[in-house]
Write a protein that holds these residues in place. Structure first.
Motif, PDB file in Angstrom:
ATOM      1  N   ASN A  54     -63.854  33.732 -81.997  1.00 53.50           N
ATOM      2  CA  ASN A  54     -62.577  34.436 -81.997  1.00 53.50           C
ATOM      3  C   ASN A  54     -61.666  33.833 -83.074  1.00 53.50           C
ATOM      4  OD1 ASN A  54     -59.810  35.037 -81.400  1.00 53.50           O
ATOM      5  ND2 ASN A  54     -60.527  35.880 -79.460  1.00 53.50           N
ATOM      6  N   PRO A  55     -61.405  34.596 -84.164  1.00 47.82           N
ATOM      7  CA  PRO A  55     -60.660  33.997 -85.284  1.00 47.82           C
ATOM      8  C   PRO A  55     -59.243  33.570 -84.917  1.00 47.82           C
ATOM      9  CG  PRO A  55     -61.006  36.353 -85.624  1.00 47.82           C
ATOM     10  CD  PRO A  55     -61.810  35.973 -84.424  1.00 47.82           C
ATOM     11  N   ALA A  56     -58.666  34.205 -83.895  1.00 49.14           N
ATOM     12  CA  ALA A  56     -57.284  33.847 -83.523  1.00 49.14           C
ATOM     13  C   ALA A  56     -57.238  32.486 -82.838  1.00 49.14           C
ATOM     14  CB  ALA A  56     -56.696  34.916 -82.609  1.00 49.14           C
ATOM     15  N   LEU A  57     -58.338  32.080 -82.227  1.00 46.89           N
ATOM     16  CA  LEU A  57     -58.350  30.840 -81.457  1.00 46.89           C
ATOM     17  C   LEU A  57     -59.218  29.752 -82.079  1.00 46.89           C
ATOM     18  CD1 LEU A  57     -58.756  32.508 -77.959  1.00 46.89           C
ATOM     19  CD2 LEU A  57     -56.639  31.726 -78.992  1.00 46.89           C
ATOM     20  N   ASN A  58     -60.189  30.166 -82.834  1.00 48.11           N
ATOM     21  CA  ASN A  58     -61.147  29.200 -83.367  1.00 48.11           C
ATOM     22  C   ASN A  58     -60.468  28.161 -84.260  1.00 48.11           C
ATOM     23  OD1 ASN A  58     -63.551  27.986 -84.193  1.00 48.11           O
ATOM     24  ND2 ASN A  58     -63.813  29.432 -85.894  1.00 48.11           N
ATOM     25  N   LYS A  59     -60.836  26.916 -84.086  1.00 50.03           N
ATOM     26  CA  LYS A  59     -60.318  25.830 -84.927  1.00 50.03           C
ATOM     27  C   LYS A  59     -61.456  25.178 -85.699  1.00 50.03           C
ATOM     28  CE  LYS A  59     -58.164  22.915 -82.140  1.00 50.03           C
ATOM     29  NZ  LYS A  59     -57.236  22.215 -81.213  1.00 50.03           N
ATOM     30  N   PRO A  79     -70.865  16.896 -85.117  1.00 50.67           N
ATOM     31  CA  PRO A  79     -70.090  15.952 -84.311  1.00 50.67           C
ATOM     32  C   PRO A  79     -68.760  15.502 -84.916  1.00 50.67           C
ATOM     33  CG  PRO A  79     -72.043  14.898 -85.238  1.00 50.67           C
ATOM     34  CD  PRO A  79     -72.172  16.347 -85.523  1.00 50.67           C
ATOM     35  N   ALA A  80     -68.611  15.556 -86.209  1.00 55.62           N
ATOM     36  CA  ALA A  80     -67.348  15.071 -86.794  1.00 55.62           C
ATOM     37  C   ALA A  80     -66.197  15.981 -86.397  1.00 55.62           C
ATOM     38  CB  ALA A  80     -67.460  15.020 -88.304  1.00 55.62           C
ATOM     39  N   VAL A  81     -65.020  15.373 -86.318  1.00 51.24           N
ATOM     40  CA  VAL A  81     -63.805  16.152 -86.060  1.00 51.24           C
ATOM     41  C   VAL A  81     -62.982  16.114 -87.339  1.00 51.24           C
ATOM     42  CG1 VAL A  81     -61.700  16.315 -84.691  1.00 51.24           C
ATOM     43  CG2 VAL A  81     -63.836  15.562 -83.622  1.00 51.24           C
ATOM     44  N   LEU A  82     -62.652  17.290 -87.866  1.00 51.47           N
ATOM     45  CA  LEU A  82     -61.861  17.347 -89.099  1.00 51.47           C
ATOM     46  C   LEU A  82     -60.469  17.852 -88.778  1.00 51.47           C
ATOM     47  CD1 LEU A  82     -64.355  18.999 -91.632  1.00 51.47           C
ATOM     48  CD2 LEU A  82     -64.065  16.584 -91.089  1.00 51.47           C
ATOM     49  N   SER A  83     -59.496  17.290 -89.428  1.00 50.07           N
ATOM     50  CA  SER A  83     -58.131  17.786 -89.231  1.00 50.07           C
ATOM     51  C   SER A  83     -57.957  19.094 -89.992  1.00 50.07           C
ATOM     52  CB  SER A  83     -57.127  16.771 -89.757  1.00 50.07           C
ATOM     53  OG  SER A  83     -57.242  16.709 -91.157  1.00 50.07           O
ATOM     54  N   GLN A  84     -56.900  19.814 -89.661  1.00 50.24           N
ATOM     55  CA  GLN A  84     -56.624  21.053 -90.401  1.00 50.24           C
ATOM     56  C   GLN A  84     -56.345  20.733 -91.870  1.00 50.24           C
ATOM     57  OE1 GLN A  84     -52.976  23.457 -90.041  1.00 50.24           O
ATOM     58  NE2 GLN A  84     -54.249  24.990 -89.016  1.00 50.24           N
ATOM     59  N   ASP A  85     -55.739  19.570 -92.127  1.00 46.53           N
ATOM     60  CA  ASP A  85     -55.489  19.163 -93.516  1.00 46.53           C
ATOM     61  C   ASP A  85     -56.794  19.116 -94.310  1.00 46.53           C
ATOM     62  OD1 ASP A  85     -52.986  18.791 -92.578  1.00 46.53           O
ATOM     63  OD2 ASP A  85     -52.856  16.641 -92.970  1.00 46.53           O
ATOM     64  N   LYS A 117     -55.678  30.779 -88.258  1.00 49.39           N
ATOM     65  CA  LYS A 117     -54.605  29.789 -88.478  1.00 49.39           C
ATOM     66  C   LYS A 117     -54.839  29.039 -89.782  1.00 49.39           C
ATOM     67  CE  LYS A 117     -52.313  29.517 -84.287  1.00 49.39           C
ATOM     68  NZ  LYS A 117     -51.174  28.897 -83.675  1.00 49.39           N
ATOM     69  N   LEU A 118     -56.092  28.708 -90.029  1.00 53.20           N
ATOM     70  CA  LEU A 118     -56.406  28.001 -91.276  1.00 53.20           C
ATOM     71  C   LEU A 118     -56.130  28.914 -92.471  1.00 53.20           C
ATOM     72  CD1 LEU A 118     -57.508  25.428 -92.575  1.00 53.20           C
ATOM     73  CD2 LEU A 118     -59.817  26.330 -92.268  1.00 53.20           C
ATOM     74  N   PHE A 119     -56.482  30.175 -92.331  1.00 58.19           N
ATOM     75  CA  PHE A 119     -56.235  31.157 -93.391  1.00 58.19           C
ATOM     76  C   PHE A 119     -54.742  31.178 -93.761  1.00 58.19           C
ATOM     77  CE2 PHE A 119     -55.049  35.721 -94.128  1.00 58.19           C
ATOM     78  CZ  PHE A 119     -55.691  35.909 -95.343  1.00 58.19           C
ATOM     79  N   TYR A 120     -53.885  31.290 -92.747  1.00 58.74           N
ATOM     80  CA  TYR A 120     -52.446  31.369 -93.056  1.00 58.74           C
ATOM     81  C   TYR A 120     -51.886  30.025 -93.500  1.00 58.74           C
ATOM     82  CZ  TYR A 120     -52.449  36.186 -91.670  1.00 58.74           C
ATOM     83  OH  TYR A 120     -52.707  37.532 -91.645  1.00 58.74           O
ATOM     84  N   TYR A 583     -52.714  24.362 -84.946  1.00 56.99           N
ATOM     85  CA  TYR A 583     -53.676  24.792 -83.943  1.00 56.99           C
ATOM     86  C   TYR A 583     -53.145  24.617 -82.521  1.00 56.99           C
ATOM     87  CZ  TYR A 583     -57.419  24.771 -87.478  1.00 56.99           C
ATOM     88  OH  TYR A 583     -58.221  25.024 -88.559  1.00 56.99           O
ATOM     89  N   GLU A 584     -53.657  25.471 -81.667  1.00 55.67           N
ATOM     90  CA  GLU A 584     -53.371  25.308 -80.240  1.00 55.67           C
ATOM     91  C   GLU A 584     -54.169  24.134 -79.681  1.00 55.67           C
ATOM     92  OE1 GLU A 584     -53.669  28.595 -77.458  1.00 55.67           O
ATOM     93  OE2 GLU A 584     -53.387  29.956 -79.151  1.00 55.67           O
ATOM     94  N   TYR A 585     -53.701  23.645 -78.575  1.00 55.02           N
ATOM     95  CA  TYR A 585     -54.406  22.582 -77.866  1.00 55.02           C
ATOM     96  C   TYR A 585     -55.243  23.212 -76.756  1.00 55.02           C
ATOM     97  CZ  TYR A 585     -55.043  18.732 -74.616  1.00 55.02           C
ATOM     98  OH  TYR A 585     -55.575  17.818 -73.767  1.00 55.02           O
ATOM     99  N   PHE A 586     -56.497  22.829 -76.671  1.00 53.35           N
ATOM    100  CA  PHE A 586     -57.375  23.449 -75.677  1.00 53.35           C
ATOM    101  C   PHE A 586     -57.895  22.471 -74.619  1.00 53.35           C
ATOM    102  CE2 PHE A 586     -57.514  26.431 -79.162  1.00 53.35           C
ATOM    103  CZ  PHE A 586     -57.568  27.658 -78.542  1.00 53.35           C
TER     104      PHE A 586
END
Ligand SMILES: NC(=O)C1=CN([C@@H]2O[C@H](COP(=O)(O)OP(=O)(O)OC[C@H]3O[C@@H](n4cnc5c(N)ncnc54)[C@H](OP(=O)(O)O)[C@@H]3O)[C@@H](O)[C@H]2O)C=CC1
Ligand SMILES: CC(=O)C(=O)O
Ligand SMILES: [Mg+2]
Length: 614
Positions: A54-59, A79-85, A117-120, A583-586
């Protein structure tokens, strides 16, 4: 213990193990925004792979371990976690490696399909670089090649064969809170003509600007293609054509179809759902505007939005020439919806300055395919909105002769016909005026009446220039000129933002004059000194918020706003409604982010070269 509670205990244990590992290995890549700490509520109950799809929620890889555990997506991501930056950096590295604008467009659309979210976020960070890709000029090329570009449907395609069932189709759109629709029938896509259903790229692009520029959340936006056929044989015989292959339906059947569409929108989304008409051909655009303006919450961007942006640019230009609107003489090249919309608002503004209607109209000349619009001209129709500017005079055909005959101080191109402002036209403008004002508004770049470089060169660097599609700065005789972008993108996002925020029922004419005045005021002396009559595109979001705040003030003052109680601070009120790209927190609601990760701003700066090397 039930199976599910057993699973959650296991999840927590394995989460703690992974967290310890990542704290040691990767803490520098994990970032948190304020929104994470606020533990926002997801607007969906999607879990598992559906969440990732879901593109609206996917991080993407920004889901933390804890979120992955909680949402059932652990193991579905590396396994790695990447920041939005870091994600944003990766997008831009890939984007810049592409050599072709159409590929860049596709890359961005794919991103918006995966992670909105990443797109915008990426657009917001790189607005000057990306707007020409998602908007003019590249969106024009994308429409021409839409058969190739099209991967996944966005918005709704409603065909003439759906007549009688339009409401049912609108019900297939599952977002409940649609507040804005941009609709086209694809008959006049930019200056590229009839592209039929390939024109869907325009509502999509315009609504992407709703979010990127005005911060209107994407879930409130719906692009719609009303497919009534196409008269463009080349397009409809393309094996990749996505629309219905038949000639355009016109007349009563067309009108009934559009009527049904308008009624269905109100039935489905309510009276205050804004409907922006975009890139309809002139013969329908004016008619439909007149027909629906008072009845629905609607406006025509090509007529009204364009008028406001050009008037604002003229306000800027006149600050340079130190003249009033009525002191100038205007020649429009192209006498269609854009030109007539501008002329009408310009005349209205001159009357506000004290001119009579006759005086105002006397300052405006028009020129179309058949030459100067004068009484008794042997060829071409003289009916419709352009007739208000018809003059007594010689039916001159050659444009440089027309310029010499009319002697305009302001030359405005809105013809969609390409390089009509050739050397002789520009040179004549330079001979008649100390500071000629030259606006080449047609889109995309291939349809502009002249380039920025041509305008500065042929007027020896004296012209005040703006264009509908962006041009890079021009160096002429060791001086750098910064052309402004006279595009309705400075207006429609602001008008729509204010209309939606205030829940206004109509988009009244005076909103466009106010928007023009405000935009004009936001042009700084530094902009004017650089030769630019618009704020730089990098400021477009802030400019939009300011214009929208003034419009909101006006809507409340004139009792046209329905969002009560009235907020005291309209700018703050507008800002509170803007889309947030964080991003939202899940994770589970009670969970607190560990202290050492508490600030997004602790992220060390990322070295792009290192990313490229590895
Ligand atoms: N910068 C911006 O924000 C905007 C730019 N535009 C651009 O403006 C252009 C025109 O749009 P729009 O007004 O909607 O289109 P229309 O089709 O309504 O009008 C085009 C006009 O140009 C005239 N024309 C066409 N070819 C020539 C030519 N060779 N010589 C002289 N006149 C010519 C037409 O004449 P006739 O009437 O005789 O056919 C018509 O009057 C498009 O390229 C569009 O992209 C539009 C909206 C906003
Ligand atoms: C900008 C725009 O709306 C057009 O060219 O049609
Ligand atoms: Mg348009």
């Amino acid at each position: 213990m039930s199976f599910s509670s057993l699973r959650s205990v296991r999840s927590i244990l394995s989460y703690q193990k992974y967290l310890r590992y990542f704290q040691q290995q990767q803490s520098c890549l994990v970032t948190v925004t304020d929104e994470y700490r606020a533990v926002s509520k997801s607007r969906s109950s999607l879990k598992g792979v559906e969440l990732l799809r879901n593109p609206a929620l996917n991080k993407g890889m920004a889901f933390t371990l804890e979120e992955r555990q909680h949402m059932g997506i652990h193991g579905l991501l590396p396994p790695a976690v990447l920041s939005q930056d870091v994600q944003a950096l990766r997008v831009m590295i890939n984007f810049r490696r592409l050599n072709d604008d159409l590929d860049r467009y596709s890359e961005l659309m794919n991103l918006s399909d995966r992670n909105e979210k990443l797109f915008y976020r990426v657009i917001a960070d790189n607005i000057e670089e990306i707007i020409p890709i998602v908007y003019t000029p590249t969106v024009g090329l994308a429409c021409q090649k839409y058969g190739l570009v099209f991967k996944r449907p966005r918005g709704l395609f409603i065909t003439i064969h759906d007549k009688g069932h339009i409401y049912d189709i609108l019900c297939n759109w599952t977002e409940q809170q649609v507040k804005a629709i941009v609709v086209t029938d694809g008959e006049r896509i930019l200056g590229l003509g009839d592209l039929g259903a390939f024109g869907m790229g325009i509502p999509v692009g315009k609504l992407q600007l709703y979010t990127a520029i005005a911060g209107i959340p994407p879930q409130h936006c719906l692009p719609i293609m009303l497919d009534v056929g196409t008269n463009n044989q080349e397009i409809s015989s393309n094996p990749l054509y996505i629309g219905i292959r038949q000639k355009r339906v016109t007349g009563k059947e067309y009108d009934e179809f559009i009527d049904e569409f308008m009624e269905a929108v109100v039935q489905r989304f309510g009276w205050d759902c804004l409907i922006q008409f975009e890139d309809f051909a002139s013969h329908n655009a004016y008619r439909l505007l007149e027909r629906y303006q008072k009845q629905y919450c609607t406006f025509n961007d090509d007529i009204q939005g364009t008028a406001a942006v050009v008037l604002a640019g003229l306000f800027g230009a006149l600050r340079i020439t130190n003249t009033k609107l009525v002191d100038n003489k205007y020649l429009f090249v192209g006498a269609g919806q854009a030109a007539c919309g501008i002329a009408d608002l310009l005349a209205h503004a001159m009357m506000r300055e004290g001119a009579t209607q006759e005086e105002a109209a006397s300052r405006i000349w028009m020129y179309d395919v058949h030459g100067l619009i004068v009484e008794g001209r042997p060829q071409g129709d003289l009916e419709g909105p352009k007739s208000a500017y018809m003059k007594k005079g010689k039916p001159v055909k050659d444009l440089s002769a027309v310029v010499d005959y009319v002697k305009p101080s302001v030359l405005i191109g809105a013809s969609g016909a390409g390089r009509l402002f050739h050397e002789a036209v520009l040179k004549t403008m330079g001979q008649i005026n100390e500071r000629p004002v030259i606006f080449a508004l047609s889109n995309p770049t291939s349809r502009a009446e002249c380039t920025a470089e041509e305008a500065y060169r042929e007027t020896e660097g004296r012209c005040i220039f703006a264009s509908g599609s962006p041009f890079k700065p021009v160096v002429y005789k060791d001086k750098t000129f910064y052309p402004g972008q006279g595009n309705n993108a400075y207006i429609f996002p602001a008008v729509s933002l204010a209309t939606i925020a205030c829940a206004a029922r109509h988009v009244e004419e005076d909103m466009f004059l106010i928007a023009a005045q405000q935009l004009g005021l936001l042009v700084s002396q530094a902009d004017l000194d650089a030769g630019r009559v618009y704020p730089p595109v990098t400021a477009i979001h802030e400019v939009t918020v300011k214009i929208a705040a003034h419009l909101a003030e006006h809507l409340y003052e004139t009792k046209k706003a329905w969002n009560y109680p009235e907020p005291n601070d309209k700018e703050e009120f507008i800002r509170m409604q803007l889309y947030d790209t964080s991003y939202e927190y899940f994770g589970p609601k009670t969970w607190k982010w560990p202290e050492q990760h508490s600030s997004a701003r602790n992220v060390p700066s990322i070295d792009e070269d290192v990313c490229l090397e590895s």
